[in-house]
Design a protein around this motif. Structure first.
Motif, mmCIF file in Angstrom:
data_model
loop_
_atom_site.group_PDB
_atom_site.id
_atom_site.type_symbol
_atom_site.label_atom_id
_atom_site.label_comp_id
_atom_site.label_asym_id
_atom_site.label_seq_id
_atom_site.Cartn_x
_atom_site.Cartn_y
_atom_site.Cartn_z
ATOM 1 N N ASP A 169 1.155 -1.338 -0.032
ATOM 2 C CA ASP A 169 -0.189 -0.019 -0.177
ATOM 3 C C ASP A 169 0.120 1.161 -0.180
ATOM 4 O O ASP A 169 0.572 1.667 -0.531
ATOM 5 C CB ASP A 169 -0.983 -0.163 0.888
ATOM 6 N N SER A 192 -2.786 3.760 -10.964
ATOM 7 C CA SER A 192 -3.835 2.885 -11.300
ATOM 8 C C SER A 192 -4.476 1.816 -11.960
ATOM 9 O O SER A 192 -4.627 0.476 -11.832
ATOM 10 C CB SER A 192 -4.885 3.705 -12.675
ATOM 11 N N GLN A 195 -2.622 -1.205 -9.436
ATOM 12 C CA GLN A 195 -3.828 -1.625 -8.643
ATOM 13 C C GLN A 195 -5.129 -2.104 -8.511
ATOM 14 O O GLN A 195 -6.075 -2.747 -8.349
ATOM 15 C CB GLN A 195 -4.308 0.520 -7.812
ATOM 16 N N LEU A 196 -5.319 -1.841 -10.141
ATOM 17 C CA LEU A 196 -6.290 -2.449 -10.786
ATOM 18 C C LEU A 196 -6.168 -4.118 -11.259
ATOM 19 O O LEU A 196 -7.235 -4.996 -10.954
ATOM 20 C CB LEU A 196 -7.313 -1.880 -12.219
ATOM 21 N N ARG A 198 -4.285 -5.617 -9.412
ATOM 22 C CA ARG A 198 -3.897 -6.488 -7.749
ATOM 23 C C ARG A 198 -5.467 -7.053 -7.114
ATOM 24 O O ARG A 198 -5.941 -7.624 -6.147
ATOM 25 C CB ARG A 198 -3.167 -5.574 -6.681
ATOM 26 N N GLN A 199 -6.031 -6.094 -7.418
ATOM 27 C CA GLN A 199 -7.673 -6.126 -7.312
ATOM 28 C C GLN A 199 -8.500 -7.461 -7.696
ATOM 29 O O GLN A 199 -9.506 -7.945 -7.071
ATOM 30 C CB GLN A 199 -8.409 -4.405 -7.075
ATOM 31 N N GLN A 200 -8.059 -7.564 -8.674
ATOM 32 C CA GLN A 200 -8.498 -8.709 -9.524
ATOM 33 C C GLN A 200 -8.463 -10.273 -9.091
ATOM 34 O O GLN A 200 -7.338 -10.063 -8.253
ATOM 35 C CB GLN A 200 -7.894 -9.094 -11.366
ATOM 36 N N PRO A 201 -9.545 -11.231 -9.077
ATOM 37 C CA PRO A 201 -9.414 -11.985 -8.289
ATOM 38 C C PRO A 201 -9.168 -13.617 -8.746
ATOM 39 O O PRO A 201 -8.307 -13.109 -10.283
ATOM 40 C CB PRO A 201 -10.998 -12.483 -8.201
ATOM 41 N N THR A 326 -8.428 -6.834 -17.054
ATOM 42 C CA THR A 326 -9.253 -8.455 -16.618
ATOM 43 C C THR A 326 -8.888 -9.267 -17.164
ATOM 44 O O THR A 326 -8.840 -9.865 -16.886
ATOM 45 C CB THR A 326 -10.457 -7.729 -16.349
#
Length: 575
Positions: A169, A192, A195-196, A198-201, A326
């Protein structure tokens, strides 16, 4: 696997024999048409035996300005006694040696800064002796202000600190505060994008470095890979750890064989020191890295086309959405950044945001690597403060125009940026400033044109590049780029028709609005900028059938002249 097999066959035979392709298809369990589809797409592969000397002369922007056409004519004349089985001379798209123009590839080895006689001799030696010299190596260990490490022993200090702490972070917060944007052309915020992803499952994610730089004028990544490979690799490792990706792929153009070798040595070092592998620095974090050597083609610089190539397919752009963050490599979340972007990350995280912002000028942040070529005294790559004016770059850093000639125009970033006139040389090297000027910063590939340049000829040269490099997937780009070349070719010959400008406008709108990727969308940029800033010069080709620079043609004014440019806006008559 497909590319490895094709390269091995071509290494053994010099081309891809039909029987060998059949054997490879059977070995890989693929239909033969799949291999033919791939092999026929990429310019690096040959489906027929090559001559003893396959001579490819770069024909784009900088080489065009620095004598590629006369060089080709001279070599064709001097070597005309050799048959087609001995030598073939042809034009080729940018070889990535714009600072050393003109560049010539002989049997895939690239030579620069040689005289016509020297070029002739190495070609004749290749024919008669089957041997040719190694090209001169690039300068190494050039000091760079952006390198945070004073000695090799200090390198990868950010990874050594961050891997045990896992303070992802804080790292992302620093990147966000720095304002670092993608430096390959698009300018998307780096934090950005990471981060995008990183947030993907899901556990499987990828980091991809785009080192394909194939646009004329673009040479900075070659310099960075030669002198700062450790920063590029550290940036990729950091991206992998932060975004949760376990695999990185560095995609490099095949013309960069020297840089490929440098990277292989640096990756091996990282593996020996535990910086890459199943246990990064003894932790349970895993990140591995490999090189993927491009089989060629400017279209591979488009991020989704690049992914298609890595997957063993034709490098044809994907429709978007979805986007790579994605659905990227193998349909998994993927970070794609270029060489310079990754190289900036360790410096920001090692020295801090305040240091990064203090490096800029005129209200901008950071340092920028810029390649400058064409009609310039000291072509090369310069590391300058972001916000430096193009005039300072041209006249203070790169030594100005040779022979005391005047600056006529410049492309801020290769053909896709279009051309600006000398009167706009005070524009800053900055995303917003160049956008406001009707251009773009792109990847930082400045091509300079002196007073003897015909800007219509340069617009045609740039448009031919896009035409030649179109993947052909979408009709607007495939057909529209050829039509644009046809129109501009006629203009340079003094031929025009009522309604030509209206047709150019209509064609440009179609290319911008309906092309799948950025290649087709920027095809109109060169001529649009020349019509805007050098309109009188274009009009001279029509009204007097003269090229003011004496490049295209010179026809006596007594000959009947076509209608003035203003009348060319009239609607075209349809049959």
């Amino acid at each position: 696997m497909i590319f490895d097999g094709l390269r091995e066959i071509q290494r053994r035979f010099g081309y891809l024999p039909a029987e060998e392709l059949k054997n490879l298809a059977a070995k890989l369990g693929l239909p033969l048409y799949r291999l033919h589809g791939v092999a026929s797409f990429y310019p690096h592969f040959r489906l027929a035996p090559p001559p003893k000397a396959d001579v490819c002369i770069c024909q784009d922007m900088s080489c065009h300005l620095r004598g590629a056409d006369p060089l080709r004519a001279t070599l064709e004349d001097r070597l005309q006694n050799l048959g087609p089985a001995d030598v073939a001379i042809r034009g080729i798209s940018c070889l990535g040696r714009c600072d050393q123009a003109p560049a010539v590839a002989l049997n895939d080895r690239i030579y620069t800064r040689l005289s016509e006689s020297q070029f002739e001799q190495i070609i004749r030696d290749a024919v008669t002796q089957g041997a040719q010299p190694q090209p001169a190596p690039s300068p190494r260990d050039v000091p760079c202000a952006s390198d945070p490490y004073a000695s090799p022993a200090e390198r990868y200090g950010v990874v050594r600190r961050l891997a045990p702490s896992r303070d992802w972070d804080a790292a992302l917060a620093q990147l966000k505060a720095s304002g670092l944007r993608g430096l390959g052309g698009a300018g998307f915020p780096t934090e950005s994008k990471w981060q995008l992803v990183r947030q993907q499952p899901g556990p499987e994610k990828f980091i991809v470095c785009n080192a394909d730089e194939s646009e004329p004028g673009t040479i900075k990544d070659r310099f960075i890979l030669t002198n700062l490979p450790h920063l590029v690799i550290e940036g990729m490792i950091l991206a992998g750890l932060i975004a949760g990706a376990g695999k990185g792929i560095l995609y490099i153009r095949h013309e960069y064989a020297e840089q490929e070798e440098i990277l292989h040595h640096e990756i091996a070092r990282c593996k020996r020191e535990g910086l890459l592998g199943p246990s990064v620095l003894g932790t349970d974090l895993a990140f591995d890295l490999e090189l993927f050597v491009s089989p060629g083609g400017y279209i591979c610089g488009e991020e989704s086309a690049l992914l298609e190539a890595i997957e063993g397919k034709r490098a044809e752009p994907r429709n978007k959405p979805p986007f790579p963050v994605t659905h990227g490599l193998w349909n998994k979340p993927t970070v794609i950044n270029n060489v310079e972007t990754f190289a900036n990350v360790p410096a920001i995280l090692a020295r801090g945001v305040d240091w990064y912002k203090s490096q800029g000028a005129n209200g901008c942040a950071g340092l920028k690597f810029v390649g400058i070529s064409g009609d310039i005294a000291k072509p090369g790559v310069y590391e300058v403060p972001m916000g430096t004016t193009l005039g300072d770059l041209i006249f203070k850093h790169a030594g100005g125009i040779p022979g005391g000639k005047k600056l006529k125009g410049f492309a801020p970033s290769g053909p896709s940026s279009g051309y600006l006139p000398a009167s706009m040389a005070d524009v800053k090297l900055d995303f917003k400033a160049l956008a406001d000027a009707g251009s773009m910063m792109g990847s930082g590939a400045v091509v300079v044109c002196d007073e003897d340049t015909c800007m219509l000829d340069m617009a045609l040269n740039s448009t031919k590049f896009f035409r030649n490099e179109s993947c052909g997937k979408c009709v607007p780009c495939r057909v529209g780029s050829q039509k644009m070349v046809d129109l501009l070719s006629a203009w340079t010959q003094g031929h025009s028709s009522p309604g030509d400008l209206a047709l150019i406008d209509e064609l440009s709108d179609a290319l911008r609005l309906t092309s799948i990727c950025g290649l087709g969308q920027v095809v109109p940029a060169p001529i649009a900028s020349v019509l805007k800033h050098f309109r009188d010069e274009v009009e001279a080709h029509f009204t007097r059938r003269q090229c003011p620079a004496g490049v295209c043609f010179t026809v006596p004014q007594a000959l009947a002249a076509p209608p003035p440019l203003a009348q060319l806006n009239a609607p075209a008559r349809r049959a």
